[in-house]
Design a protein around this motif. Structure first.
Motif, PDB file in Angstrom:
ATOM      1  N   UNK A  80      50.386 -60.936  14.880  1.00 45.48           N
ATOM      2  CA  UNK A  80      49.285 -59.840  14.745  1.00 45.48           C
ATOM      3  C   UNK A  80      49.641 -59.211  16.101  1.00 45.48           C
ATOM      4  N   UNK A  81      49.393 -57.777  16.193  1.00 45.25           N
ATOM      5  CA  UNK A  81      49.519 -56.859  17.011  1.00 45.25           C
ATOM      6  C   UNK A  81      48.190 -56.741  17.666  1.00 45.25           C
ATOM      7  N   UNK A 104      45.996 -54.424  20.015  1.00 44.85           N
ATOM      8  CA  UNK A 104      45.731 -53.295  20.595  1.00 44.85           C
ATOM      9  C   UNK A 104      44.888 -53.591  21.883  1.00 44.85           C
ATOM     10  N   UNK A 105      44.989 -52.674  22.891  1.00 47.22           N
ATOM     11  CA  UNK A 105      44.488 -52.784  24.106  1.00 47.22           C
ATOM     12  C   UNK A 105      42.840 -52.585  23.970  1.00 47.22           C
ATOM     13  N   UNK A 106      42.337 -51.825  22.944  1.00 45.69           N
ATOM     14  CA  UNK A 106      41.175 -51.952  22.746  1.00 45.69           C
ATOM     15  C   UNK A 106      40.285 -52.958  21.817  1.00 45.69           C
ATOM     16  N   UNK A 107      41.290 -54.153  21.616  1.00 38.50           N
ATOM     17  CA  UNK A 107      40.964 -55.030  20.745  1.00 38.50           C
ATOM     18  C   UNK A 107      41.266 -55.000  19.162  1.00 38.50           C
ATOM     19  N   UNK A 108      41.610 -53.850  18.672  1.00 38.64           N
ATOM     20  CA  UNK A 108      41.897 -53.526  17.180  1.00 38.64           C
ATOM     21  C   UNK A 108      43.023 -54.457  16.965  1.00 38.64           C
ATOM     22  N   UNK A 109      43.129 -54.942  15.667  1.00 38.36           N
ATOM     23  CA  UNK A 109      44.354 -55.871  15.124  1.00 38.36           C
ATOM     24  C   UNK A 109      45.006 -55.434  14.067  1.00 38.36           C
ATOM     25  N   UNK A 110      46.320 -55.617  14.128  1.00 39.11           N
ATOM     26  CA  UNK A 110      47.362 -55.108  13.061  1.00 39.11           C
ATOM     27  C   UNK A 110      48.421 -56.452  12.452  1.00 39.11           C
ATOM     28  N   UNK A 111      47.751 -56.848  11.240  1.00 31.94           N
ATOM     29  CA  UNK A 111      48.390 -57.855  10.730  1.00 31.94           C
ATOM     30  C   UNK A 111      49.834 -57.423  10.155  1.00 31.94           C
ATOM     31  N   UNK A 112      51.097 -57.920  10.553  1.00 34.62           N
ATOM     32  CA  UNK A 112      52.314 -57.555   9.964  1.00 34.62           C
ATOM     33  C   UNK A 112      52.464 -58.223   8.416  1.00 34.62           C
ATOM     34  N   UNK A 113      51.596 -57.827   7.698  1.00 29.78           N
ATOM     35  CA  UNK A 113      51.894 -58.437   6.370  1.00 29.78           C
ATOM     36  C   UNK A 113      50.291 -58.405   5.546  1.00 29.78           C
TER      37      UNK A 113
END
Length: 685
Positions: free
Chosen positions: A115-116, A118-127
């Motif tokens: 997961x990525x 982000x600096x503000x805590x937002x998350x991005x799953x790569x799948x």
């Protein structure tokens, strides 16, 4: 540890790469002879049941406000962190030669376990994401559930292992616009953040036939004779910087940039595409990686690849390969050209041979006639492939392996720790203040790349430049100019400043060719409001070097060549006429520390600059006395002065750093006599 691999079929040996543990990913070619096949023209194959790998530049992602969480590996020897995942589905592709031409249909699902954040805590799953065909040099895209790309995988090395296996490696992972928007950095769309690999089994239809051994055409090595044509020549050309989209660069800050600091550096890395000439006189170009050796088990014993009546391999060392260097230039607001930084040496190791002339395809260790090859920005930013410039004989196109950073004890075995030590070592580094649009209004910037190829007939065809626009928001980006005069142009950047075909008024340029290399001197003369004249000289050392090697014994010749020194120039001299008054004497030498500045001297008959004393250098069993901060190959220094005298044609002197230090003269505009009518008589009005 090394793994030596080969493909063998009907007497033809194909050596296609060296796999160095933890190092640059070379294509694995360990496939049984029976599997070496060639598709019928137009055959379409399918990749299925494979594995993908994202090799991410986490330090660059950190600049973008992202940290990685999940099943991501430690930083490898090349400076990347890897995350792997299988894919499910089928991707149809068209083969070309020993590789692939492109994917054209199908899709595959992949879930990278990271997961990525982000600096503000937002998350991005790569799948889950889906791999779908791209276009041009973008082979694949990874799209989300809305069908929008998050990543593009471009400028990929690829290898088809018959009807068994397909590999993609060393490709750029580029940020797509939607992901750039998620980062809050739309300006980073298209930037490469790492390398992409794919390894998959292949499903083939009927129509595959075994490779006909008679299709192995003659390989005409450099220095050999081609019947009906003559002695062949090395005629490679730099085709573009980056890919068919027009170029690609990546910028990365070292240590927290502000956009204008004088104590922070920006790394700039290009991609590059090289091609071989289509003329029948063009030679095949060896492309064997470091430490490949004639006679070693698994490698050709005499003449790779073998063929009845084929010309002999011309070199004593098999590991001949192009070497890539690059540099950044600025034409400042005063119209002066300056080199801001330059790279170490990227050792090439594989060619994918695209767009070749009809006939027998050649393997990944030979660049065939009409073929081209591409190296991505991520590949050029790999630690284990980067060496030192001092190890190169630029005019001979030779690498001094012995006592190099890769083979300190000269035993012919890779030490395993000879590449760059971190993500900024041996890279092109420019001071960010030199790139600032605020501090440099109206300045133009250019990236230049050059492939050093052994026996190259004309080195200037293997180099080229392209304009870019350094831009700082909260991060540095370096978009390239793809239209107009700033677009890619073959040749050295100095030719953009003063064009040899059309120098313009009050300007001249001269190419000087010697037995030990070539250099250029260009000058622009500016008439100042005060009635004085500013002379701006640019001295570009293309490949001039007084290469010093032991006279005999170990290190004196290949395969154990040891280069004690390859220094270029250590002085520059501009003549003066009696009565000339000179001041504002300056120079620019890549922004190096003031302690390395060349020392100016104004005398009655000349203005001269001299490199600082360097002391004794002990290498290869020799002791060499050479200055510091010499003007070596692939380097440009600027020298400027103001004079009361108008210009006339004369000769400047460039002084070698070692050996015979008699100045080598180059025709140039120089200050003339203080005759007020001379300017008009000589046509410089």
């Amino acid at each position: 540890m090394r793994r030596w691999n080969r493909l063998v079929s009907a007497g033809c040996v194909f050596v296609l790469g060296v796999m160095v543990a933890g190092g640059v990913h070379a294509i694995d070619v360990s496939v049984p002879p029976v599997d070496l096949v060639r598709p019928v023209d137009g055959t379409r194959l399918e990749a299925e049941s494979g594995t993908t790998t994202l090799r991410l530049n986490d330090l660059l992602l950190r600049d973008y406000g992202v940290r990685l969480v999940g099943e991501v590996g430690k930083r490898d020897a090349d400076g990347f962190r890897s995350v792997r995942a299988p894919f499910a589905g089928t991707l149809a592709f068209t083969p070309e030669g020993a590789g692939i031409k492109g994917f054209h249909a199908g899709s595959a699902e992949v879930r990278w376990p990271v997961r990525w954040i982000r600096h503000d805590g937002a998350k991005l799953a790569l799948g889950p994401l889906r791999l779908v065909p791209g276009a041009g040099d973008v082979l694949l895209r990874a799209i989300d559930r809305d069908g929008d790309p998050l990543f593009e995988f471009a400028t990929v090395h690829h290898k088809l292992h018959g009807a068994v296996r397909v590999q993609l490696q060393n490709g750029d992972i580029r940020i797509a616009p939607k992901l750039a928007d998620w980062l809050g950095l739309p300006e980073v769309a298209g930037v490469a953040i790492g390398q992409f690999d794919l390894d998959a089994t292949v499903r083939a239809p009927d129509g595959f036939t075994a490779l006909d051994p008679k299709s192995c055409a003659f390989v005409y090595w450099p220095r050999s004779h081609k019947p009906g044509v003559g002695d062949v020549e090395v005629r490679t050309q730099l085709l573009r910087l980056g890919d068919s989209a027009g170029g690609s660069l990546v910028a990365q800050c070292q240590g927290g940039c502000s956009g204008s600091s004088t104590n922070r550096n920006v790394k700039i890395t290009p991609g590059a595409t090289i091609g071989n000439d289509t003329d029948p006189i063009a030679a095949h170009v060896p492309w064997y990686p470091k430490f490949s050796t004639l006679g070693r088990p698994g490698w050709p014993q005499q003449n790779p690849p073998p063929g009845v009546g084929q010309p002999d391999y011309p070199y004593q060392s098999l590991d001949q390969h192009p070497m890539l260097v690059w540099a950044v230039y600025r034409i400042n607001q005063h119209g002066q050209i300056e080199q801001l930084g330059r790279s170490g040496v990227k050792h090439a190791f594989l060619t994918i041979n695209r767009n070749c002339l009809p006939g027998c395809h050649v393997n990944g260790n030979i660049l065939g006639p009409g073929c081209d090859d591409i190296y991505s920005t991520g590949n050029n930013d790999s630690n284990t492939a980067l060496g030192l410039r001092r190890e190169i004989d630029p005019v001979g196109g030779r690498w001094g392996r012995c006592q190099s950073t890769f083979d300190a004890n000269c035993d012919g075995v890779d030490d395993g720790n000879g590449g760059a030590t971190n993500n900024f070592d041996r890279r092109l580094m420019a001071v960010e203040a030199d790139l600032s649009a605020t501090l440099n209004p109206g300045a133009q910037y250019f990236i230049e790349s050059w492939y050093i190829v052994r026996d190259q007939k004309n080195p200037f065809t293997a180099m080229g430049s392209q304009q870019f626009t350094p831009t700082f928001t909260t991060v540095w980006t370096v978009p390239v100019v793809t239209t107009g005069p700033g677009n890619f142009r073959r040749g050295p950047t100095i030719d953009r400043w003063v064009d040899p075909a059309d120098p313009g008024p009050n300007a001249s340029t001269t190419l000087v060719e010697t037995e030990t290399g070539r250099f250029k001197v260009a000058v622009r003369v500016i008439s100042l409001p005060s009635g004085r004249y500013r002379y701006d000289y640019a001295v570009y050392n293309a490949d001039f070097a007084r290469v010093i090697v032991p006279p005999s014994g170990p290190g004196s010749a290949e395969p154990n060549l040891c280069i004690a020194s390859n220094a270029g120039f250590g002085g520059f001299r501009v003549p003066l006429q009696p009565g000339d008054t000179v001041d504002n004497v300056t120079h620019f030498d890549n922004g190096l520390p003031a302690s390395d500045d060349w020392t100016p001297n104004v005398a009655a008959d000349a203005v001269s600059w001299s490199a600082p004393a360097g002391g004794l250098v002990v290498r290869c069993g020799l002791t060499v006395d050479q200055p510091q901060n010499t003007l070596d190959f692939g380097t440009l220094f600027r020298f400027s002065l103001e004079s009361t005298a108008p210009p006339e044609t004369g000769a400047v002197g460039v002084v070698p750093a070692t050996g015979d230090q008699t100045p080598i003269n180059a025709t140039a505009l120089v200050p003339g006599a203080n005759d007020p009518d001379r300017l008009f008589r000589n046509g410089f009005e």
